[in-house]
Design a protein around this motif. Structure first.
Motif, short mmCIF file in Angstrom:
data_model
loop_
_atom_site.label_atom_id
_atom_site.label_comp_id
_atom_site.label_asym_id
_atom_site.label_seq_id
_atom_site.Cartn_x
_atom_site.Cartn_y
_atom_site.Cartn_z
N UNK A 169 0.83 -1.20 0.00
CA UNK A 169 0.00 0.00 0.00
C UNK A 169 0.87 1.25 0.00
N UNK A 170 1.96 1.24 0.76
CA UNK A 170 2.86 2.38 0.80
C UNK A 170 3.56 2.58 -0.55
N UNK A 171 3.98 1.49 -1.17
CA UNK A 171 4.64 1.59 -2.48
C UNK A 171 3.70 2.20 -3.51
N UNK A 172 2.40 1.88 -3.41
CA UNK A 172 1.42 2.43 -4.35
C UNK A 172 1.34 3.95 -4.22
N UNK A 173 1.45 4.46 -2.99
CA UNK A 173 1.42 5.91 -2.77
C UNK A 173 2.68 6.55 -3.35
#
Length: 320
Positions: A191-195
């Motif tokens: 999820x953090x990588x997507x941001x």
């Protein structure tokens, strides 16, 4: 009669052997199942809080991490409830409110009484993050965009009915807007990588994941879903400070549990030793360096916390 006596003797021998095994526990390395992928906050913290397990003043045997990610934790906890051995050599990391909320919503093979809690190591609030170059600089910026563009504010989280999702539902209700929550099957790390990659406009994530990402210059943290500011992020206001009526229901409690049916002497030994592992100075130092808030609780305290959270989540989810 001889057969009856022989059967009784065998049964007594087995009972004595089991008692002796419990006394000598553990006699080999232990596994800790984490329901999220490597690199996320739960995995990162689990490796730290178990690093002293092999010490003589702890369990005297190492704890190895095994990851079973998928479906916001459902894959791992379904396996843990239905297939894990209840012999003390397979422990599980729990995340609350995640597995309790999922069991309330249904479609899983576990509930709170499927497991026996051992001890809690941390309490990690959810935070709202955006990429470092985002035009959003406050939660009001986010909400204003969502109001002007219903359903188009895309943001990531670690799965359905995990703390991130609960925070998102609370934000929608408190702000009166429609958001596009996108659960990431690779957990908090994904999820953090997507941001960071710009795949979404923002994200709800764990404070500890966000802290490390902000230290690296990759994200801005706009708000904390808790009742007061966090010591790790004293410059970041809570959602309540920014005018949104949101409590601490999404705070992610993490700890260790065992499957139902684990022998009581093993539960008692783990319950006595595991909190002392969490309180180790080296553990505390590494957790602090990683931006990971600690909150150590004993087995009895966790039992009460699980009960209270289940009651609160039933009411909260019905309202959302």
């Amino acid at each position: 009669m001889k057969n009856l006596i022989a059967s009784a003797a065998i049964a007594l021998t087995a009972l004595a052997g089991g008692a002796l095994a419990d006394e000598n526990y553990p006699e080999r390395p232990i596994m800790l199942m984490v329901s999220y992928g490597a690199g996320g906050a739960t995995d990162f913290q689990a490796r730290i809080v178990t690093m002293t397990a092999g010490n003589e003043d702890a369990l005297g045997m190492p704890i190895a991490i095994i990851n079973k990610p998928g479906a916001g934790g459902r894959v791992g906890w379904n396996w843990f409830a239905g297939q894990a051995e209840s012999d003390g050599y397979t422990l599980g990391a729990y995340n609350v409110p995640h597995f309790i909320a999922q069991s309330i919503e249904g479609g899983v093979s576990y509930a709170a009484d499927s497991f026996e809690p051992i001890a809690n190591w941390g309490a990690d609030p959810a935070v709202f993050v955006v990429a470092a170059d985002s035009e959003f600089n406050s939660m009001n910026d986010v909400v204003d965009y969502a109001a002007a563009n219903p359903g188009k504010l895309t943001f990531s989280g670690a799965g359905l009915f995990v703390g991130h999702h609960i925070a998102a539902l609370q934000l929608e209700k408190a702000a009166g807007v429609k958001l596009a929550y996108i659960p990431n099957d690779k957990g908090g790390a994904g999820a953090m990588k997507a941001v960071i990659a710009g795949e979404v406009l923002g994200g709800v994530n764990n404070l500890s994941d966000a802290f490390r990402a902000r230290e690296a210059g990759n994200v801005k943290i706009l708000g904390v879903f808790d009742l007061e500011r966090n010591d790790f992020l004293p410059d970041v206001p809570t959602l309540k400070e920014q005018g949104f009526d949101i409590d601490n229901s999404s705070v992610n409690f993490r700890g260790v549990m065992v499957p139902k049916g684990t022998p009581q002497p093993i539960i008692d030994k783990l319950a006595a030793v595991v909190p002392t592992m969490f309180a180790n100075g080296r553990v505390a130092s590494k957790m602090k360096a990683g931006g990971s808030p600690m909150h150590i609780m004993t087995r009895d305290e966790v039992i009460e916390m699980w009960k209270a959270r289940e009651v609160a989540l039933k009411e909260l989810l019905a309202g959302l």
